[in-house]
Scaffold this motif. Structure first.
Motif, short mmCIF file in Angstrom:
data_model
loop_
_atom_site.label_atom_id
_atom_site.label_comp_id
_atom_site.label_asym_id
_atom_site.label_seq_id
_atom_site.Cartn_x
_atom_site.Cartn_y
_atom_site.Cartn_z
N GLU A 255 33.46 31.63 33.77
CA GLU A 255 32.68 32.40 34.72
C GLU A 255 31.67 31.52 35.46
O GLU A 255 31.44 31.69 36.66
CB GLU A 255 31.96 33.54 33.99
N GLN A 256 31.09 30.55 34.75
CA GLN A 256 30.16 29.64 35.41
C GLN A 256 30.88 28.73 36.40
O GLN A 256 30.34 28.41 37.47
CB GLN A 256 29.41 28.81 34.35
N VAL A 284 42.72 27.64 21.21
CA VAL A 284 42.19 28.35 22.37
C VAL A 284 42.87 27.88 23.64
O VAL A 284 43.24 28.69 24.51
CB VAL A 284 40.66 28.15 22.46
N ILE A 285 43.09 26.58 23.76
CA ILE A 285 43.72 26.04 24.97
C ILE A 285 45.17 26.49 25.06
O ILE A 285 45.65 26.88 26.14
CB ILE A 285 43.62 24.51 24.97
N THR A 286 45.89 26.49 23.95
CA THR A 286 47.28 26.98 23.95
C THR A 286 47.34 28.45 24.34
O THR A 286 48.17 28.87 25.17
CB THR A 286 47.91 26.78 22.57
N SER A 287 46.46 29.26 23.76
CA SER A 287 46.43 30.69 24.08
C SER A 287 46.09 30.94 25.53
O SER A 287 46.54 31.92 26.13
CB SER A 287 45.41 31.41 23.18
N SER A 288 45.29 30.05 26.11
CA SER A 288 44.82 30.25 27.48
C SER A 288 45.82 29.79 28.52
O SER A 288 45.95 30.41 29.59
CB SER A 288 43.50 29.49 27.70
N THR A 289 46.54 28.72 28.26
CA THR A 289 47.28 28.04 29.32
C THR A 289 48.77 28.36 29.37
O THR A 289 49.43 28.09 30.37
CB THR A 289 47.12 26.52 29.18
N VAL A 307 39.81 34.09 30.76
CA VAL A 307 40.19 32.69 30.92
C VAL A 307 41.60 32.58 31.47
O VAL A 307 41.87 31.80 32.39
CB VAL A 307 40.07 31.95 29.57
N ARG A 308 42.52 33.36 30.93
CA ARG A 308 43.92 33.29 31.36
C ARG A 308 44.08 33.70 32.82
O ARG A 308 44.86 33.10 33.56
CB ARG A 308 44.79 34.16 30.45
N GLU A 309 43.35 34.72 33.25
CA GLU A 309 43.46 35.15 34.64
C GLU A 309 42.97 34.07 35.58
O GLU A 309 43.55 33.85 36.66
CB GLU A 309 42.67 36.44 34.87
N ALA A 310 41.89 33.36 35.18
CA ALA A 310 41.39 32.27 36.02
C ALA A 310 42.41 31.14 36.13
O ALA A 310 42.59 30.54 37.19
CB ALA A 310 40.07 31.73 35.44
N ILE A 311 43.11 30.86 35.04
CA ILE A 311 44.15 29.83 35.07
C ILE A 311 45.33 30.29 35.91
O ILE A 311 45.89 29.53 36.70
CB ILE A 311 44.57 29.48 33.63
N ALA A 312 45.71 31.56 35.76
CA ALA A 312 46.81 32.11 36.56
C ALA A 312 46.47 32.12 38.05
O ALA A 312 47.35 32.02 38.90
CB ALA A 312 47.14 33.53 36.09
N SER A 313 45.17 32.22 38.36
CA SER A 313 44.72 32.26 39.75
C SER A 313 44.49 30.87 40.34
O SER A 313 43.97 30.76 41.45
CB SER A 313 43.42 33.07 39.85
#
Length: 359
Positions: A255-256, A284-289, A307-313
């Motif tokens: 978010e920051q 956490v990185i595996t779950s996110s990416t 976090v995942r939506e930010a990576i998808a975006s």
């Protein structure tokens, strides 16, 4: 009434103020402003430090304790738990002294000395009713600032080289996030100048506070190779596993990052692509990416999806780094000098290019 001006021709600006009968002093190349010292390293790099203000803190400590503080190589002992202190309550005068020093430390942090942030955050929670032992711990922080008073932020404009990282991309189209897009200012100015890259280091320390069970989030943001923002705070809820506390930290860092990117765009700065975020928890990185990764702990769902939506975006990349080289560690843990120094030296004490330290 305290102006720090950066513009193409500041002399014309100050001349105009003088014509309007403003009384000005200290006009010229900046050297001191609101407690911060400005100077240039031998290679010409602009530095912003707090040496003058640190000396003021040391003098304040000597006045309070009746002697100069002993020098220390870290702000607080690595095995310390101030929340378990059982010494007697401080008297009203000592409480005032305690609150004065905490306020001084907070301003030093604002002047770039984020190396005392974790210690100050931990001790700040006792400001309304400290123990005598808590006051003595502040004396140690003063001793650390006495020994390392010349820490400074260097304004390094070179872009970190992350070409060696494995930039894997995935198709998120058929995930729950669909074709998500990053929100950008509708009225942002046309980007001008050289491109900038943001890098963020995040970390969490499980059960930092033994009396409440709460973890700490630590975040360090860089624009190009310059630290521009730092964050250290107890988490708002109790996490029972490292995975949960690390995901809370990753969500807040995300978010920051989004706020920082929005701000830079609003200022007309051209971003060179996605932001880079680094953390030291592989799960956490595996779950996110990875799109098909599943969430096993449902109470972490909001942080997980944020976090995942930010990576998808395409807002950011999220990479793993070993904990021993994660500079955000100093914002979440009490460390001994052997661990502490390698993490703060590149950003606060190294004169020269930072690239040799960034992986």
């Amino acid at each position: 009434d305290d102006l720090a001006v950066m513009m193409k021709d500041p002399s014309d600006f100050f001349a105009a103020l003088k014509q309007r009968k403003y009384k000005l002093k200290g006009v010229g190349e900046i050297s001191y402003h609101l407690g911060g010292d400005f100077y240039r390293d031998p290679d010409g790099t602009l530095a912003w430090g707090a040496k003058t203000y640190c000396k003021r803190i040391v003098n304040q400590s000597a006045s309070i304790f009746g002697m100069p503080p002993k020098e220390y190589t870290s702000p607080i002992d690595k095995d310390d738990h101030p929340e378990l202190d059982m010494t007697e309550e401080a008297n009203p005068e000592e409480i005032k002294q305690y609150q004065t020093l905490i306020g001084c430390f907070q301003w030093a942090i604002s002047l770039g000395r984020y190396d005392i942030f974790c210690a100050t955050m931990s001790m700040g929670r006792f400001r309304s009713s400290p123990k005598v032992g808590h006051l003595k711990r502040l004396q140690r922080i003063c001793g650390y600032l006495k020994k390392f008073s010349d820490g400074a932020i260097r304004f390094r404009t070179d872009i970190p080289d992350y070409s060696h990282l494995d930039h894997k991309t995935y198709d998120w189209t058929y995930s729950v996030y669909g074709e998500s897009k990053e929100e950008v200012p509708s009225d942002m100015p046309t980007p001008r100048g050289k491109p900038v890259r943001t890098s963020t280091f995040e970390d969490a320390s499980l059960m930092h506070d033994l009396t409440t069970g709460r973890s700490v989030t630590g975040i360090l943001h860089l624009v190009n190779s310059t630290p521009v923002d730092w964050f250290c705070k107890l988490q708002g809820s109790v996490e029972t596993a490292t995975y949960g506390s690390e995901f809370v930290a990753a969500r807040l860092a995300t978010e920051q990052i989004m706020d920082l990117r929005y701000t830079l765009r609003s200022l007309g700065a051209p971003l060179d692509g996605k932001a880079y975020m680094f953390g030291d928890n592989k799960s956490v990185i595996t779950s996110s990416t990875i799109p098909h990764s599943s969430l096993n702990k449902r109470h972490n769902a909001l942080a997980y999806h944020r976090v995942r939506e930010a990576i998808a975006s395409d807002v950011l990349w999220f990479f793993h780094i070993p904990g021993k080289v994660n500079p955000a560690d100093v914002l979440t843990k009490f460390c001994g000098h052997s661990v502490f120094w390698p993490l703060i030296k590149p950003f606060l004490f190294w004169r020269g290019l930072l690239s040799k330290f960034l992986f």
